[in-house]
Write an enzyme that holds these catalytic residues in place. Structure first.
Site, short mmCIF file in Angstrom:
data_model
loop_
_atom_site.label_atom_id
_atom_site.label_comp_id
_atom_site.label_asym_id
_atom_site.label_seq_id
_atom_site.Cartn_x
_atom_site.Cartn_y
_atom_site.Cartn_z
N TYR A 1 0.98 -1.06 -0.20
CA TYR A 1 -0.27 0.18 0.05
C TYR A 1 0.59 1.44 -0.52
O TYR A 1 0.52 2.42 -1.09
CB TYR A 1 -0.92 0.00 1.16
CG TYR A 1 -1.80 1.15 1.07
CD1 TYR A 1 -3.08 0.87 0.58
CD2 TYR A 1 -1.73 2.30 2.58
CE1 TYR A 1 -3.64 2.47 0.05
CE2 TYR A 1 -2.52 3.36 1.88
CZ TYR A 1 -2.93 3.77 1.52
OH TYR A 1 -3.65 4.40 1.56
N TYR B 1 2.63 4.56 -3.15
CA TYR B 1 2.85 6.52 -3.41
C TYR B 1 4.57 5.69 -3.47
O TYR B 1 4.97 7.31 -4.30
CB TYR B 1 3.11 6.46 -1.87
CG TYR B 1 1.72 6.48 -1.31
CD1 TYR B 1 0.05 7.55 -2.35
CD2 TYR B 1 0.68 5.31 -0.63
CE1 TYR B 1 -1.27 7.10 -1.87
CE2 TYR B 1 -0.44 5.25 -0.29
CZ TYR B 1 -1.35 6.15 -0.87
OH TYR B 1 -2.95 6.14 -0.51
#
Length: 522
Positions: free
Chosen positions: A352, A356
């Protein structure tokens, strides 16, 4: 009379030769070459003697380059200075002589250091200097070189003598090479994050995911404090130390680590941060938020709330099968519908956060600066008054670099570990760095002269690509870059290397099994 600048070039004769060929054992040098090439000069230069030698060599080359540049077209005749045949004004001449004399004094100082750096000594030997050196400087060569590097970096030399680096040409080759470098850098960062997740699980640490936002009325305070993020993570580390009943000024490296990636929101371009905390012990006051509740729908840690002074934070416990929270008796949470939280692997939070890292490169963040133009139109005026800042990915020192010990591996095995591809292990870049560090320690007793003799001839990759593009064409350039760095697969390496990967539990097959571990709890 101006000084005889031409005499400067005679000083170079005192520079110790890097090629004492008469004394070399060529068989020994040839045997060293594979290890030195695999380890790399930049890694070996972390050793004191070789590092100082390289530092002074680079400093001298730059100063000589600047002096040569300044002397182009300059001649002196009976006290007058001529530049490409034109007589210079007296004030111009005086300034030129003054600056050049200072430059030559700086070079002379560097040349004075060189005889103290015995290239026939081992690379891990900290140089001290002879008796004459001590009488003149009252400090060791090690102290002198470190002070010189700190107080007089090469950038300052370029700035003072107005000799900036030449800007590189932007073409297809440079763009592809830059993109390849950024991709490799992001990949290495993700590997460190995933390895830290793996290690935290193995060691039974608590993992907490947090999102840090910036409140409108705290923006200016955040931008005014260059250490805002550092102070925040240090405070969390001290909370962990306090929970372990240790002193606040102790190092928290052994009980707390962090990873933080900045992001600009896709909707309004607003800056916020995603952080992962790794804690051996939860801060005091950390209790199961679902204890005594009929609906177990809470996940936030009250002990970590209100620790971020610049806005809102949401510290959430990362839950999976056999996690540290479950072993501490925490209940398994449910979603908004009252159903048990969806089972995910312990690596899920790593993936997760990793998205980014892939989403935003350092260059993307640099281009954004304060955030997108859409960031809260009412704050445009305030933001325009704030200094632009570059927000990079931050992490603890040596974060995610821990690997199974390599002290008993052969040099051949270490060399192979520096060349592994991603197909052999998803942690190939971490293995490479650990293997290079182990090799540096083993090569510490090699002399500087032998290292310099055995170092490979370096190739300017960009120039090589530009020269090759005529033969291969632009369309094949990407695959050409990949072919230049061929990686080893499991079928290419020795049994010793395979056994190490199996014992460390980092083969692709082993990690694929572990990634299927799913969440559970009470």
């Amino acid at each position: 009379m101006p000084p005889n600048f031409g005499g400067f070039f005679m000083v170079r004769s005192y520079y110790p030769s890097e090629c004492h060929a008469d004394y070399f054992d060529f068989e020994r040098i040839e045997a060293l070459k594979p290890a030195i090439e695999a380890c790399g000069i930049s890694t070996l230069s972390q050793s004191p003697m070789l590092g100082f030698h390289k530092q002074m060599d680079n400093r001298i080359k730059l100063l000589e380059e600047i002096l040569s540049f300044r002397m182009q077209g300059v001649e002196f005749d009976n006290g007058d200075m001529y530049v490409y045949g034109h007589k210079a004004a007296s004030d111009v001449r005086d300034e030129f002589v003054s600056v050049t004399e200072k430059l030559m004094d700086e070079l002379a100082q560097c040349y004075n250091v060189l005889p103290q750096l015995d290239i026939n000594n081992t690379i891990d030997h900290p140089p001290e200097g002879d008796e004459k050196w001590f009488l003149e400087n009252e400090k060791t060569v090690t102290q002198f070189c470190r002070k010189l590097a700190a107080e007089r970096p090469l950038k300052d030399i370029r700035d003072e003598y107005n000799y900036p680096k030449k800007k590189g040409i932007k073409d297809e080759c440079s763009r592809l090479l830059e993109a390849s470098t950024m991709k490799s850098r992001r990949g290495f960062t993700i590997q460190r994050l995933m390895n830290a997740m793996r290690q935290a699980h193995a060691d039974g640490w608590f993992i907490v995911f947090d999102t840090l936002t910036l409140a409108d009325d705290r923006l200016e305070a955040f931008y005014d404090n260059p250490n805002a993020l550092r102070d925040y993570f240090r405070d969390i580390g001290r909370m962990v130390l306090a929970a372990e009943r240790r002193k606040a000024n102790d190092s928290h490296a052994d009980c707390y680590q962090y990873f933080c990636v900045p992001e600009y929101g896709t909707a309004n371009g607003r800056l916020h941060f995603h952080a992962v905390h790794f804690m051996r012990t939860l801060p005091s006051g950390s209790v199961d938020p679902n204890f005594g509740r009929r609906v177990r729908n809470r996940r936030q840690l009250n002990s970590l709330q209100n620790t971020w002074p610049y806005g809102y934070s949401m510290p959430i416990a990362v839950r999976y099968t056999q996690d540290a929270f479950s072993r501490s008796g925490w209940l398994w949470p449910v979603d908004a519908k009252g159903e048990p939280l969806k089972a995910t692997s312990y690596m899920a939070v790593g993936f997760y956060v990793a998205k980014y890292v892939n989403k935003k490169s350092d260059m993307d963040l640099a281009a954004k600066g304060l955030g997108a133009k859409e960031w809260n139109n009412s704050l445009k005026t305030k933001l325009s008054l704030l200094p632009k800042k570059l927000f990079r990915i931050r992490m603890s020192r040596n974060f995610g670099m821990k690997m199974f010990t390599m002290t008993n591996l052969s040099m051949e095995c270490l060399i192979q570990l520096t060349k592994l591809g991603y197909d052999a292990t998803p942690f190939n870049q971490i293995l490479k760095q650990n293997a290079k560090r182990e090799m540096r320690l083993r090569l510490g007793k090699v002399t500087v002269a032998d290292v310099l003799a055995a170092q490979p001839v370096t190739t300017n990759l960009l120039k090589f690509m530009r020269a090759s593009i005529k033969m291969i064409g632009v369309s094949n350039l990407q695959s050409f870059i990949a072919s230049m760095t061929q990686k080893l697969t499991l079928s290419d390496i020795s049994d010793e290397s395979k056994n190490y990967l199996d014992k460390a539990g980092i083969t692709t097959a082993c990690l694929r099994i572990k990634s299927k571990w799913t969440a559970g709890g009470k």
